[in-house]
Scaffold this motif. Structure first.
Motif, mmCIF file in Angstrom:
data_model
loop_
_atom_site.group_PDB
_atom_site.id
_atom_site.type_symbol
_atom_site.label_atom_id
_atom_site.label_comp_id
_atom_site.label_asym_id
_atom_site.label_seq_id
_atom_site.Cartn_x
_atom_site.Cartn_y
_atom_site.Cartn_z
ATOM 1 N N THR A 1 0.859 -1.184 0.000
ATOM 2 C CA THR A 1 0.000 0.000 0.000
ATOM 3 C C THR A 1 0.893 1.231 0.000
ATOM 4 O O THR A 1 1.685 1.427 0.920
ATOM 5 C CB THR A 1 -0.923 0.003 1.239
ATOM 6 N N TRP B 1 3.023 -0.968 15.277
ATOM 7 C CA TRP B 1 2.879 -1.822 14.092
ATOM 8 C C TRP B 1 4.254 -2.229 13.581
ATOM 9 O O TRP B 1 5.163 -1.399 13.483
ATOM 10 C CB TRP B 1 2.100 -1.072 13.002
ATOM 11 N N TYR C 1 -1.250 -7.076 7.917
ATOM 12 C CA TYR C 1 -2.547 -6.449 7.649
ATOM 13 C C TYR C 1 -2.585 -5.588 6.388
ATOM 14 O O TYR C 1 -3.649 -5.057 6.055
ATOM 15 C CB TYR C 1 -3.010 -5.607 8.850
ATOM 16 N N ASP D 1 -2.401 -6.613 3.340
ATOM 17 C CA ASP D 1 -3.283 -7.275 2.382
ATOM 18 C C ASP D 1 -4.755 -7.062 2.732
ATOM 19 O O ASP D 1 -5.609 -6.948 1.856
ATOM 20 C CB ASP D 1 -2.957 -8.765 2.291
ATOM 21 N N ARG D 2 -5.069 -6.961 4.028
ATOM 22 C CA ARG D 2 -6.455 -6.742 4.433
ATOM 23 C C ARG D 2 -6.939 -5.336 4.074
ATOM 24 O O ARG D 2 -8.078 -5.155 3.624
ATOM 25 C CB ARG D 2 -6.603 -6.978 5.938
ATOM 26 N N VAL D 3 -6.074 -4.362 4.273
ATOM 27 C CA VAL D 3 -6.432 -2.994 3.895
ATOM 28 C C VAL D 3 -6.597 -2.894 2.380
ATOM 29 O O VAL D 3 -7.523 -2.244 1.882
ATOM 30 C CB VAL D 3 -5.380 -1.997 4.408
ATOM 31 N N SER D 4 -5.713 -3.567 1.638
ATOM 32 C CA SER D 4 -5.833 -3.570 0.176
ATOM 33 C C SER D 4 -7.141 -4.215 -0.260
ATOM 34 O O SER D 4 -7.808 -3.741 -1.189
ATOM 35 C CB SER D 4 -4.643 -4.304 -0.445
ATOM 36 N N THR D 5 -7.528 -5.299 0.417
ATOM 37 C CA THR D 5 -8.787 -5.970 0.088
ATOM 38 C C THR D 5 -9.983 -5.073 0.400
ATOM 39 O O THR D 5 -10.948 -5.008 -0.371
ATOM 40 C CB THR D 5 -8.905 -7.293 0.872
ATOM 41 N N ALA D 6 -9.908 -4.358 1.542
ATOM 42 C CA ALA D 6 -10.990 -3.441 1.899
ATOM 43 C C ALA D 6 -11.116 -2.324 0.866
ATOM 44 O O ALA D 6 -12.228 -1.939 0.474
ATOM 45 C CB ALA D 6 -10.736 -2.853 3.284
ATOM 46 N N ARG E 1 -6.697 1.056 -4.553
ATOM 47 C CA ARG E 1 -6.179 0.002 -3.681
ATOM 48 C C ARG E 1 -4.773 0.299 -3.176
ATOM 49 O O ARG E 1 -4.406 -0.074 -2.073
ATOM 50 C CB ARG E 1 -6.201 -1.316 -4.461
#
Length: 412
Positions: free
Chosen positions: A219, A237, A254, A256-261, A304
């Motif tokens: 990100t 972090w 995390y 990848d999770r922010v990118s998915t969101a 993203r």
């Protein structure tokens, strides 16, 4: 008397444009050093390296920083038309020429019935607020194509389709210009894109290799989602900030999770645009530009991975086209975009070290810039929805618009 008034009305934006652009050229030509990191190195080092590869008939297959559609090669190769100058100096002059072409198109459009000179002023004022970065990337060239597409598209849908397709093969985002377009524009765009893509694929090796070059990206530190990690760094972090795929990115837990969101938000934005288009029906001419601005704002904010400073030149160009229509309701989003452009130059290059360090000054700058873009996107979406609401839509999500001057609908 009328001729003199017209000359005076043209002289003011032209003189202002000339002065501000002369200052930009002094910075990119390094006559004066702009504070912060050198933004011209992308041209003198990266673009020049790609140029040397492309001029031998192939794309940069071994360079993962090449992340652009095949027609971007035309922008990178364009300095060849000025062989008496160095690569970087030729590129900067061509970027300035694209800037001038946009102004000329907006001035001509602004003098027509139902139009306004406000659009030209948005462009004159908005672009220099981004600083020398605007001439040190090829985005101003793409924006010139997009502006031409929207200005032509109100009368000639096929021209809009062809130019949008070409723009999409330069840098993808101009496909969003078709958000409010009629079927003829979409059909022309599909045919044009298919033909150009096939031409690049058979004539130059590796035309679409860029599609596989971004799989492991993190990100980028300037994106909206990056604010999560800027704040999280102050609370332990354990991720990293690294140069990755040509930009400074967050990598670690995390991400990848922010990118998915963010991807989920992009899908939601696409769904909203589809719903809007299905219910909008026949549209006034000015809505073509308003839909394009709204679409690009929504997809920029929900990006993203990245909201680079040069992305603002797209938004300034689209906002300028909107305000070239007297009937446009996009004044507030346009002003927010211009204000975000000023904050952007404070963030990059002036305060970029603070952003990378995630100190509170850098986080505040980024939060303000991204907050302004988010506000612009939501405001534009609300106004687009309400301005095209069917007369019977008493239960529409937004209240009906105030009465505005009418324009001829776009031909279907």
């Amino acid at each position: 008397m009328e001729t003199k008034a017209v000359r005076r009305s043209l002289a003011r934006p032209l003189v202002t444009w000339g002065v501000t652009r002369a200052v930009l050229l002094l910075f990119v030509f390094r006559v004066y050093a702009f504070p912060g990191p050198d933004v011209t190195s992308d041209v003198s080092v990266i673009y020049r390296g790609w140029y040397e590869v492309l001029r031998h008939g192939t794309f940069p297959l071994d360079d993962v920083t090449w992340q652009y559609p095949p027609a971007a090669a035309l922008a990178v190769l364009s300095p060849a038309v000025l062989p008496f100058l160095s690569y970087a100096h030729a590129f900067f002059l061509l970027a300035c020429l694209a800037d001038a072409a946009v102004l000329a198109a907006l001035l001509v459009a602004g003098g027509r019935p139902g139009r306004s000179p406000r659009g030209a002023w948005v462009w004159v004022a908005g672009v220099p607020l981004l600083g020398p970065t605007v001439y040190a990337r090829y985005d101003v060239m793409v924006t010139a194509v997009a502006v031409a597409a929207l200005l032509a598209g109100t009368r000639h849908p096929r021209a809009l389709g062809a130019l949008a397709a070409f723009g999409a093969l330069l840098k993808v985002w101009p496909v969003l210009l078709l958000a409010g377009a009629v079927r003829r524009a979409w059909r022309t765009a599909a045919v044009t894109a298919a033909g150009l893509a096939a031409l690049f694929a058979v004539s130059v090796p590796g035309a679409f290799a860029f599609l596989a070059f971004q799989r492991e990206r993190g990100t980028e530190v300037e994106s909206l989602g990056a604010l999560v990690f800027h704040v999280a760094r102050h609370f332990g972090w354990q991720g990293q900030v690294l140069l990755n795929y040509g930009s400074i990115e967050f990598l670690g837990p995390y991400v990848d999770r922010v990118s998915t969101a963010a991807l989920g938000l992009t899908v939601a934005a696409f769904g909203w645009l589809l719903l809007w288009r299905l219910r909008a029906g026949r549209l006034p001419a000015h809505v073509l530009a308003e839909a394009a601005l709204t679409a690009v704002l929504l997809f920029t904010v929900t990006s993203r991975r990245v909201i680079s400073p040069q992305y603002l030149v797209w938004l300034v160009g689209l906002a300028a086209v909107c305000l070239s229509h007297r009937a446009s309701r996009m004044t507030a989003p346009a002003l927010l975009v211009v204000l975000a452009s000023f904050v952007t130059v404070l963030e990059f290059p002036l305060g970029f070290s603070h952003v990378v360090a995630s100190d509170w000054y850098g986080v505040a700058l980024l939060a303000v810039r991204d907050g302004l873009l988010l506000a612009a996107g939501l405001t534009a979406a609300r106004r687009l929805w309400s301005s095209t609401a069917p007369p019977s839509a008493a239960t529409a999500p937004f209240p009906p618009p105030a009465t505005r001057p009418k324009e001829t609908p776009v031909s279907s």
